[in-house]
Design a protein around this motif. Structure first.
Motif, PDB file in Angstrom:
ATOM      1  N   GLN A 350      32.616  29.562  12.285  1.00 19.56           N
ATOM      2  CA  GLN A 350      31.776  29.763  13.460  1.00 19.56           C
ATOM      3  C   GLN A 350      30.316  29.452  13.147  1.00 19.56           C
ATOM      4  O   GLN A 350      29.601  28.855  13.958  1.00 19.56           O
ATOM      5  N   PHE A 351      29.858  29.836  11.964  1.00 12.94           N
ATOM      6  CA  PHE A 351      28.490  29.492  11.555  1.00 12.94           C
ATOM      7  C   PHE A 351      28.341  27.971  11.446  1.00 12.94           C
ATOM      8  O   PHE A 351      27.315  27.411  11.845  1.00 12.94           O
ATOM      9  N   ARG A 352      29.357  27.324  10.892  1.00 18.10           N
ATOM     10  CA  ARG A 352      29.311  25.864  10.760  1.00 18.10           C
ATOM     11  C   ARG A 352      29.222  25.210  12.133  1.00 18.10           C
ATOM     12  O   ARG A 352      28.430  24.280  12.348  1.00 18.10           O
ATOM     13  N   GLU A 353      30.014  25.673  13.069  1.00 17.18           N
ATOM     14  CA  GLU A 353      29.980  25.129  14.426  1.00 17.18           C
ATOM     15  C   GLU A 353      28.626  25.394  15.084  1.00 17.18           C
ATOM     16  O   GLU A 353      28.111  24.576  15.844  1.00 17.18           O
ATOM     17  N   TYR A 354      28.045  26.535  14.751  1.00 15.22           N
ATOM     18  CA  TYR A 354      26.753  26.924  15.318  1.00 15.22           C
ATOM     19  C   TYR A 354      25.659  25.930  14.943  1.00 15.22           C
ATOM     20  O   TYR A 354      24.784  25.613  15.754  1.00 15.22           O
ATOM     21  N   VAL A 355      25.694  25.416  13.710  1.00 16.82           N
ATOM     22  CA  VAL A 355      24.625  24.510  13.274  1.00 16.82           C
ATOM     23  C   VAL A 355      24.947  23.039  13.514  1.00 16.82           C
ATOM     24  O   VAL A 355      24.050  22.201  13.462  1.00 16.82           O
ATOM     25  N   THR A 356      26.203  22.718  13.775  1.00 13.03           N
ATOM     26  CA  THR A 356      26.572  21.307  13.917  1.00 13.03           C
ATOM     27  C   THR A 356      27.233  20.974  15.245  1.00 13.03           C
ATOM     28  O   THR A 356      27.492  19.807  15.521  1.00 13.03           O
ATOM     29  N   GLY A 357      27.523  21.969  16.084  1.00 15.04           N
ATOM     30  CA  GLY A 357      28.239  21.729  17.327  1.00 15.04           C
ATOM     31  C   GLY A 357      27.376  21.119  18.400  1.00 15.04           C
ATOM     32  O   GLY A 357      26.287  20.598  18.161  1.00 15.04           O
ATOM     33  N   ARG A 358      27.852  21.249  19.644  1.00 12.85           N
ATOM     34  CA  ARG A 358      27.150  20.647  20.782  1.00 12.85           C
ATOM     35  C   ARG A 358      25.736  21.188  20.920  1.00 12.85           C
ATOM     36  O   ARG A 358      24.827  20.499  21.329  1.00 12.85           O
ATOM     37  N   ARG A 359      25.566  22.461  20.608  1.00  7.26           N
ATOM     38  CA  ARG A 359      24.241  23.062  20.688  1.00  7.26           C
ATOM     39  C   ARG A 359      23.616  23.144  19.307  1.00  7.26           C
ATOM     40  O   ARG A 359      22.781  23.984  19.025  1.00  7.26           O
ATOM     41  N   GLY A 360      24.064  22.263  18.419  1.00  4.33           N
ATOM     42  CA  GLY A 360      23.625  22.296  17.036  1.00  4.33           C
ATOM     43  C   GLY A 360      22.135  22.070  16.877  1.00  4.33           C
ATOM     44  O   GLY A 360      21.445  21.621  17.778  1.00  4.33           O
ATOM     45  N   GLY A 361      21.649  22.334  15.687  1.00  7.18           N
ATOM     46  CA  GLY A 361      20.237  22.185  15.405  1.00  7.18           C
ATOM     47  C   GLY A 361      19.639  23.483  14.917  1.00  7.18           C
ATOM     48  O   GLY A 361      18.607  23.490  14.257  1.00  7.18           O
ATOM     49  N   SER A 362      20.263  24.602  15.259  1.00 10.72           N
ATOM     50  CA  SER A 362      19.816  25.882  14.739  1.00 10.72           C
ATOM     51  C   SER A 362      20.119  25.954  13.248  1.00 10.72           C
ATOM     52  O   SER A 362      21.021  25.291  12.747  1.00 10.72           O
ATOM     53  N   GLN A 363      19.389  26.791  12.557  1.00  9.67           N
ATOM     54  CA  GLN A 363      19.491  26.904  11.110  1.00  9.67           C
ATOM     55  C   GLN A 363      19.969  28.306  10.756  1.00  9.67           C
ATOM     56  O   GLN A 363      19.526  29.291  11.348  1.00  9.67           O
ATOM     57  N   VAL A 364      20.884  28.395   9.791  1.00  6.05           N
ATOM     58  CA  VAL A 364      21.444  29.682   9.382  1.00  6.05           C
ATOM     59  C   VAL A 364      21.138  29.915   7.910  1.00  6.05           C
ATOM     60  O   VAL A 364      21.392  29.042   7.066  1.00  6.05           O
ATOM     61  N   PHE A 365      20.599  31.088   7.609  1.00  4.97           N
ATOM     62  CA  PHE A 365      20.283  31.497   6.237  1.00  4.97           C
ATOM     63  C   PHE A 365      21.022  32.799   5.969  1.00  4.97           C
ATOM     64  O   PHE A 365      20.872  33.772   6.710  1.00  4.97           O
ATOM     65  N   ILE A 366      21.835  32.811   4.908  1.00  3.41           N
ATOM     66  CA  ILE A 366      22.706  33.949   4.636  1.00  3.41           C
ATOM     67  C   ILE A 366      22.607  34.331   3.168  1.00  3.41           C
ATOM     68  O   ILE A 366      22.520  33.460   2.292  1.00  3.41           O
ATOM     69  N   THR A 367      22.631  35.626   2.881  1.00  4.36           N
ATOM     70  CA  THR A 367      22.864  36.094   1.515  1.00  4.36           C
ATOM     71  C   THR A 367      24.268  36.694   1.489  1.00  4.36           C
ATOM     72  O   THR A 367      24.689  37.346   2.455  1.00  4.36           O
ATOM     73  N   THR A 368      24.992  36.478   0.396  1.00  5.23           N
ATOM     74  CA  THR A 368      26.383  36.927   0.361  1.00  5.23           C
ATOM     75  C   THR A 368      26.850  37.213  -1.058  1.00  5.23           C
ATOM     76  O   THR A 368      26.326  36.655  -2.024  1.00  5.23           O
ATOM     77  N   HIS A 369      27.866  38.089  -1.144  1.00  7.27           N
ATOM     78  CA  HIS A 369      28.559  38.369  -2.402  1.00  7.27           C
ATOM     79  C   HIS A 369      29.983  37.814  -2.376  1.00  7.27           C
ATOM     80  O   HIS A 369      30.730  38.013  -3.320  1.00  7.27           O
ATOM     81  N   GLN A 370      30.364  37.152  -1.290  1.00 12.10           N
ATOM     82  CA  GLN A 370      31.771  36.882  -1.027  1.00 12.10           C
ATOM     83  C   GLN A 370      32.180  35.424  -1.277  1.00 12.10           C
ATOM     84  O   GLN A 370      31.767  34.528  -0.549  1.00 12.10           O
ATOM     85  N   PRO A 371      33.003  35.160  -2.320  1.00  8.61           N
ATOM     86  CA  PRO A 371      33.469  33.792  -2.591  1.00  8.61           C
ATOM     87  C   PRO A 371      34.246  33.171  -1.437  1.00  8.61           C
ATOM     88  O   PRO A 371      34.202  31.953  -1.239  1.00  8.61           O
ATOM     89  N   TYR A 372      34.973  33.990  -0.653  1.00  2.27           N
ATOM     90  CA  TYR A 372      35.730  33.449   0.476  1.00  2.27           C
ATOM     91  C   TYR A 372      34.796  32.762   1.461  1.00  2.27           C
ATOM     92  O   TYR A 372      35.158  31.768   2.094  1.00  2.27           O
ATOM     93  N   PHE A 373      33.611  33.316   1.642  1.00  2.00           N
ATOM     94  CA  PHE A 373      32.635  32.709   2.544  1.00  2.00           C
ATOM     95  C   PHE A 373      32.074  31.425   1.940  1.00  2.00           C
ATOM     96  O   PHE A 373      31.948  30.398   2.617  1.00  2.00           O
ATOM     97  N   VAL A 374      31.759  31.460   0.652  1.00  2.57           N
ATOM     98  CA  VAL A 374      31.163  30.316  -0.035  1.00  2.57           C
ATOM     99  C   VAL A 374      32.143  29.147  -0.115  1.00  2.57           C
ATOM    100  O   VAL A 374      31.733  27.989  -0.210  1.00  2.57           O
ATOM    101  N   ASP A 375      33.447  29.426  -0.056  1.00  6.60           N
ATOM    102  CA  ASP A 375      34.454  28.362  -0.083  1.00  6.60           C
ATOM    103  C   ASP A 375      34.244  27.323   1.009  1.00  6.60           C
ATOM    104  O   ASP A 375      34.636  26.168   0.865  1.00  6.60           O
ATOM    105  N   LEU A 376      33.656  27.726   2.106  1.00 10.58           N
ATOM    106  CA  LEU A 376      33.459  26.824   3.255  1.00 10.58           C
ATOM    107  C   LEU A 376      32.159  26.032   3.172  1.00 10.58           C
ATOM    108  O   LEU A 376      31.820  25.291   4.103  1.00 10.58           O
ATOM    109  N   LEU A 377      31.419  26.168   2.060  1.00 11.63           N
ATOM    110  CA  LEU A 377      30.115  25.528   1.933  1.00 11.63           C
ATOM    111  C   LEU A 377      30.128  24.399   0.914  1.00 11.63           C
ATOM    112  O   LEU A 377      30.978  24.349   0.026  1.00 11.63           O
TER     113      LEU A 377
END
Length: 426
Positions: A350-377
């Protein structure tokens, strides 16, 4: 939409001198991506980095003195790097849109003898049209609340280190002698307030106004499930606030203003929250608003006060990402807290779609401890924060490590590389 290409912090908590991405004098460095995740062990400074963005936003809104004391920061001396006597400094390198010339905002915050924090220096600068090299020209320069600003879109002045040391009257004489009527002398009444907060409200300063609006549009999540369980007064509100205590009001707004679109959004959100079939609101007799979740297995609905922390958090994030007028910069600390790990992949998408989708252009900055999340980056989207031998934070981009990029090219996800310590401390 505007984008931060680089960010530098000096003397703020454990961040003695940390830079992410590109600055005006480091243009060979790759800029920050639309999606950025900072990882690292506990205590390395991830929360401090998140709070650096929060401090800037608070300082714009209420001045540096109040920003130093709010959100349990404890005052200037508590947030200045331990053992340091130099000012706290921030530098933001950003573009208003894809084809715009980048701007640099610099601010230094010091403390008076009385202990009151104030803005020591503040500057906005930009290269002139056609200028590819050299120092950008300042179109706002304030020293202790006094200085100059240039109206319009193009004017500015090359202010070097020697000029910065001039007394205010000497600086004004020098600049006015060399500039047109576009020059405006500035003297703020309150040195704790940001110049961009005052001048950004004036039509004759469009570049300053654009930057002010950019920071005002930042969304930094201080969401707490208990806040989402509160009972707000009924009344539609367009955007989710930073604590999430107006969750029901946003649902009410979407129901009224975007009924068809919101129906599809709620169905999508409900599909991602196990057991939830429908989400709506109920107004009480005293004018308060209840957020209602209908579970597939039960006839009577459950209210926000009965829902788990994870369910409320996931709902708030997904609703935020579906905002019809999204913020240009979204900053979230550890979104995985309270969420079932298999939901993280869906949230990351959903974050990926948020920055690249039809309304893309917004920027997301996240801090995380979770490898499952980082797998998508991608490696260029991941930054590793660590502590040096001196106890201060250091940061590096995962893609700067050739071993990491080689393994990622072999289709080993970034989160797996982190889990196997390839992205861990050196």
């Amino acid at each position: 939409m505007a984008k931060i290409e680089g960010f530098r912090v000096k003397n703020f908590k454990v961040l003695k001198d940390v830079t992410l991405g590109r600055l005006w004098n480091q243009r060979e460095i790759q800029p920050l991506t639309l999606m950025t995740a900072v990882i690292g062990k506990n205590g390395v400074g991830k929360s401090a980095l998140f709070d650096a963005f929060g401090f800037l936003a608070d300082a714009l809104k209420s001045g540096v003195e109040e920003a130093c004391g709010t959100r349990a920061r404890g005052g200037f001396e508590q947030i200045r790097t331990q053992g340091e006597s130099e000012p706290i400094e921030f530098e933001v390198y950003y573009r208003e849109h894809g084809n715009a010339r980048p701007m640099t905002y610099e601010i230094a915050i010091a403390v008076e003898e009385t202990g009151r924090p104030y803005v020591l220096k503040e500057r906005l600068r930009q290269r002139r049209k056609g200028q590819k090299y050299g120092r950008p020209f300042s179109f706002l320069f304030l020293n202790g609340g006094k200085g100059v600003a240039w109206k319009g879109e193009q004017a500015g002045h090359q202010i070097d280190e020697k000029m910065e040391q001039l007394d205010f009257p000497e600086l004004i004489k020098l600049i006015i002698a060399d500039e047109s009527s576009q020059t405006e002398i500035i003297e703020l009444e309150d040195r704790s307030k940001l110049g961009i907060a005052t001048l950004g409200a004036l039509k004759q300063h469009p570049r300053i106004s654009a930057f002010r609006q950019f920071i005002e549009g930042w969304y930094l999540s201080y969401f707490t499930p208990d806040a989402a369980r509160s009972l707000p007064r009924a009344g539609p509100q367009q955007h989710l606030n930073i604590h999430g205590d107006n969750l029901g009001n946003v649902v009410q707004f979407m129901e009224r203003e975007h009924p068809r679109r919101f129906g599809a959004i709620l169905k999508e959100i409900a599909d991602k929250i196990p057991g939830v079939d429908q989400i709506d609101t109920e107004r009480t007799s005293d004018g308060r608003l209840l957020l209602r979740f209908n579970d597939k297995g039960f006839q009577a609905p459950f209210y926000a006060q009965q829902m788990s922390d994870g369910t409320l958090k996931l709902f708030a994030y997904l609703l935020l990402l579906k905002d019809p007028a999204p913020p240009p910069f979204l900053c979230i600390e550890e979104p995985e807290n309270g969420l079932y790990h298999k939901l993280l992949e869906s949230l990351a998408k959903q974050f990926r779609e948020y920055v690249t989708g039809r309304r893309g252009g917004s920027q997301v900055f996240i801090t995380t401890h979770q490898p499952y999340f980082v797998d998508l980056l991608e490696p260029q989207e991941v930054w590793i924060l660590d502590k040096g031998a001196d106890g201060y934070s250091t940061i590096r981009r995962a893609s700067d490590d050739l071993a990491v990029t080689n393994r990622h090219s072999e289709e080993i996800p970034a989160g797996s590389l982190w889990y196997t310590t390839h992205l861990d401390t050196r």
